[in-house]
Design an enzyme around this catalytic site. Structure first.
Site, PDB file in Angstrom:
ATOM      1  N   SER A  96      89.040 -77.766  93.136  1.00  7.73           N
ATOM      2  CA  SER A  96      87.654 -77.311  93.220  1.00  7.73           C
ATOM      3  C   SER A  96      87.099 -77.575  94.623  1.00  7.73           C
ATOM      4  O   SER A  96      86.398 -76.739  95.201  1.00  7.73           O
ATOM      5  CB  SER A  96      86.823 -78.048  92.159  1.00  7.73           C
ATOM      6  OG  SER A  96      85.508 -77.583  92.154  1.00  7.73           O
TER       7      SER A  96
ATOM      8  N   HIS B 246      76.091 -88.299  95.942  1.00  3.84           N
ATOM      9  CA  HIS B 246      77.556 -88.337  96.063  1.00  3.84           C
ATOM     10  C   HIS B 246      78.008 -89.580  96.829  1.00  3.84           C
ATOM     11  O   HIS B 246      79.152 -89.651  97.273  1.00  3.84           O
ATOM     12  CB  HIS B 246      78.066 -87.104  96.819  1.00  3.84           C
ATOM     13  CG  HIS B 246      78.045 -85.831  96.029  1.00  3.84           C
ATOM     14  ND1 HIS B 246      78.407 -85.751  94.709  1.00  3.84           N
ATOM     15  CD2 HIS B 246      77.727 -84.561  96.391  1.00  3.84           C
ATOM     16  CE1 HIS B 246      78.292 -84.504  94.290  1.00  3.84           C
ATOM     17  NE2 HIS B 246      77.876 -83.764  95.292  1.00  3.84           N
TER      18      HIS B 246
ATOM     19  N   LYS C 133      82.344 -82.087  93.384  1.00  5.75           N
ATOM     20  CA  LYS C 133      83.115 -81.160  92.539  1.00  5.75           C
ATOM     21  C   LYS C 133      83.666 -81.783  91.250  1.00  5.75           C
ATOM     22  O   LYS C 133      84.589 -81.256  90.635  1.00  5.75           O
ATOM     23  CB  LYS C 133      84.287 -80.500  93.302  1.00  5.75           C
ATOM     24  CG  LYS C 133      83.951 -79.961  94.663  1.00  5.75           C
ATOM     25  CD  LYS C 133      82.634 -79.250  94.736  1.00  5.75           C
ATOM     26  CE  LYS C 133      82.580 -77.938  94.029  1.00  5.75           C
ATOM     27  NZ  LYS C 133      81.206 -77.360  94.108  1.00  5.75           N
TER      28      LYS C 133
HETATM   29  S1  PPS Z   1      78.940 -80.268  93.747  1.00  2.00           S
HETATM   30  O1  PPS Z   1      78.914 -79.199  94.760  1.00  2.00           O
HETATM   31  O2  PPS Z   1      79.654 -81.442  94.231  1.00  2.00           O
HETATM   32  O3  PPS Z   1      77.608 -80.603  93.257  1.00  2.00           O
HETATM   33  O4  PPS Z   1      79.815 -79.670  92.558  1.00  2.00           O
HETATM   34  P1  PPS Z   1      79.829 -80.191  91.062  1.00  2.00           P
HETATM   35  O5  PPS Z   1      78.697 -79.631  90.331  1.00  2.00           O
HETATM   36  O6  PPS Z   1      79.998 -81.680  91.032  1.00  2.00           O
HETATM   37  O7  PPS Z   1      81.190 -79.582  90.514  1.00  2.00           O
HETATM   38  C1  PPS Z   1      81.417 -78.199  90.446  1.00  2.00           C
HETATM   39  C2  PPS Z   1      82.553 -77.992  89.483  1.00  2.00           C
HETATM   40  O8  PPS Z   1      82.059 -78.193  88.148  1.00  2.00           O
HETATM   41  C3  PPS Z   1      82.252 -77.010  87.388  1.00  2.00           C
HETATM   42  N1  PPS Z   1      81.209 -76.857  86.388  1.00  2.00           N
HETATM   43  C4  PPS Z   1      81.455 -76.837  85.075  1.00  2.00           C
HETATM   44  N2  PPS Z   1      82.593 -76.999  84.374  1.00  2.00           N
HETATM   45  C5  PPS Z   1      82.509 -76.904  83.010  1.00  2.00           C
HETATM   46  N3  PPS Z   1      81.359 -76.646  82.353  1.00  2.00           N
HETATM   47  C6  PPS Z   1      80.202 -76.486  83.017  1.00  2.00           C
HETATM   48  N4  PPS Z   1      79.076 -76.204  82.353  1.00  2.00           N
HETATM   49  C7  PPS Z   1      80.219 -76.579  84.436  1.00  2.00           C
HETATM   50  N5  PPS Z   1      79.277 -76.474  85.403  1.00  2.00           N
HETATM   51  C8  PPS Z   1      79.900 -76.644  86.571  1.00  2.00           C
HETATM   52  C9  PPS Z   1      82.230 -75.921  88.448  1.00  2.00           C
HETATM   53  O9  PPS Z   1      82.722 -74.710  87.950  1.00  2.00           O
HETATM   54  C10 PPS Z   1      83.095 -76.563  89.519  1.00  2.00           C
HETATM   55  O10 PPS Z   1      84.467 -76.664  89.131  1.00  2.00           O
HETATM   56  P2  PPS Z   1      85.579 -75.532  89.407  1.00  2.00           P
HETATM   57  O11 PPS Z   1      86.873 -76.156  88.981  1.00  2.00           O
HETATM   58  O12 PPS Z   1      85.551 -75.248  90.877  1.00  2.00           O
HETATM   59  O13 PPS Z   1      85.220 -74.360  88.559  1.00  2.00           O
END
Ligand code: PPS
Length: 303
Positions: free
Chosen positions: A147, A117, A56
């Protein structure tokens, strides 16, 4: 929610113990420990690129940015497959949904880009031995925790989060899947001193995506024209990724509960303010200040 075929003990009534396995003090999904030896014996190649983050922290965002950089900022080329197939997850495989078994990853021709991860101590050793480039994304503890709280209720291979207060205790104690955020971000921070690791921050990318994308391109030794850079910034904006079915995981309804807040939930810096009490916020600040003192590692919790 539909059941995931072939995987036992799923669903909201499963207990923490039934879904996660402890390896040397770190909790992992059963689908990781089931193939532990195979994963640890994975043969990285010198030209593999690895994207790594605590869950996340923005790994999907980084995957899409990197794929766009590698494909000249052409969204058509990045539409060739869902992100979990374009940049497979090493260390987690669901045979019926995300076909990223070690065997399949080993069959991918070079150069490969992979995601993981794993904390430093459990990264398959060949990544270190082959001196592979690694892009690491870190996100401040508070937003990362919020998140992750929602994610626990969304995905059916890890336990539900419990109450916010319970989740916070588990998060601080490192009793969550993939281990302690605090140990994790520090482990990778130290590793960058002896390995080619580009250590990036979610908050920096949010603040100035063009600047951070340029850094990534330089690390990958790829030149970006201004127009390609602009296209990548636009394509990887939160609002655009949220509606892109190739990255928003809406194609995996048996894995992600579609009735909870979506995978692309808020994409903000500072959403923690909607969840933390003042006392909880101060507690997290104090823990970070104490743990990271003198390390040079600092996080921004607002822009
Ligand atoms: S995972 O399941 O571990 O692979 O998740 P991960 O992709 O690492 O993290 C998901 C969070 O990243 C946010 N996210 C973004 N934020 C800003 N811009 C972009 N383009 C973007 N893409 C993914 C996603 O919304 C999750 O955060 P939260 O705070 O829950 O919205």
């Amino acid at each position: 929610m539909d059941c995931l075929p072939g995987v036992e003990n799923l669903g909201p009534n499963s207990t923490k113990d039934s879904l996660l396995t402890d390896v040397e003090g770190i909790l992992y999904p059963k689908e990781t420990t089931r193939y532990w030896e195979e994963i640890q014996n994975f043969k990285a190649r010198p030209d593999d690129l690895l994207i790594c983050s605590y869950p996340k922290a923005g790994s999907t965002w980084m995957q899409e940015i990197v794929d766009m950089i590698q494909h000249g900022g052409d969204p058509e080329k990045c539409a060739r497959a869902p992100i979990y197939q374009r940049i497979p997850f090493i260390g987690f495989s669901l045979p019926f949904s995300i076909p990223t078994s070690i065997e399949k990853i080993e069959a991918i021709p070079s150069p490969r880009t992979l995601k993981t991860h794993f904390p430093v101590q459990h990264l398959p050793p060949s990544f270190w031995e082959q001196n592979c480039k690694i892009i690491y994304v870190a996100r401040n503890a508070k937003d990362n925790m919020v998140s992750y709280f929602y994610f626990h209720n969304m995905i059916n291979i890890i336990p539900d989060s419990g109450s916010w207060d319970e989740f916070m205790e588990n998060f601080i104690a490192g009793k969550v899947c993939w281990g302690s955020w605090f140990d994790y971000v520090q482990g990778w921070w130290k590793a960058k001193d002896h390995h080619p690791i580009l250590y990036l921050f979610y908050e920096d990318i949010k603040e100035d995506p063009a600047r951070e994308i340029q850094k990534i391109a330089q690390f990958l030794e790829i030149d970006l024209s201004a127009s390609v850079l602009n296209r990548i910034v636009l394509h990887t904006k939160f609002e655009n990724m949220k509606t892109n079915p190739l990255v928003n995981h809406s194609d995996l309804p048996f894995l992600f509960d579609q009735t909870t807040p979506p995978f692309m939930r808020k994409g903000k810096v500072g959403d923690w303010k909607e969840h933390f009490t003042v006392a909880q916020s101060e507690r997290l600040d104090n823990i970070c200040a104490q743990l990271f003192a003198g390390s040079g590692l600092t996080f921004r919790t607002q822009l």
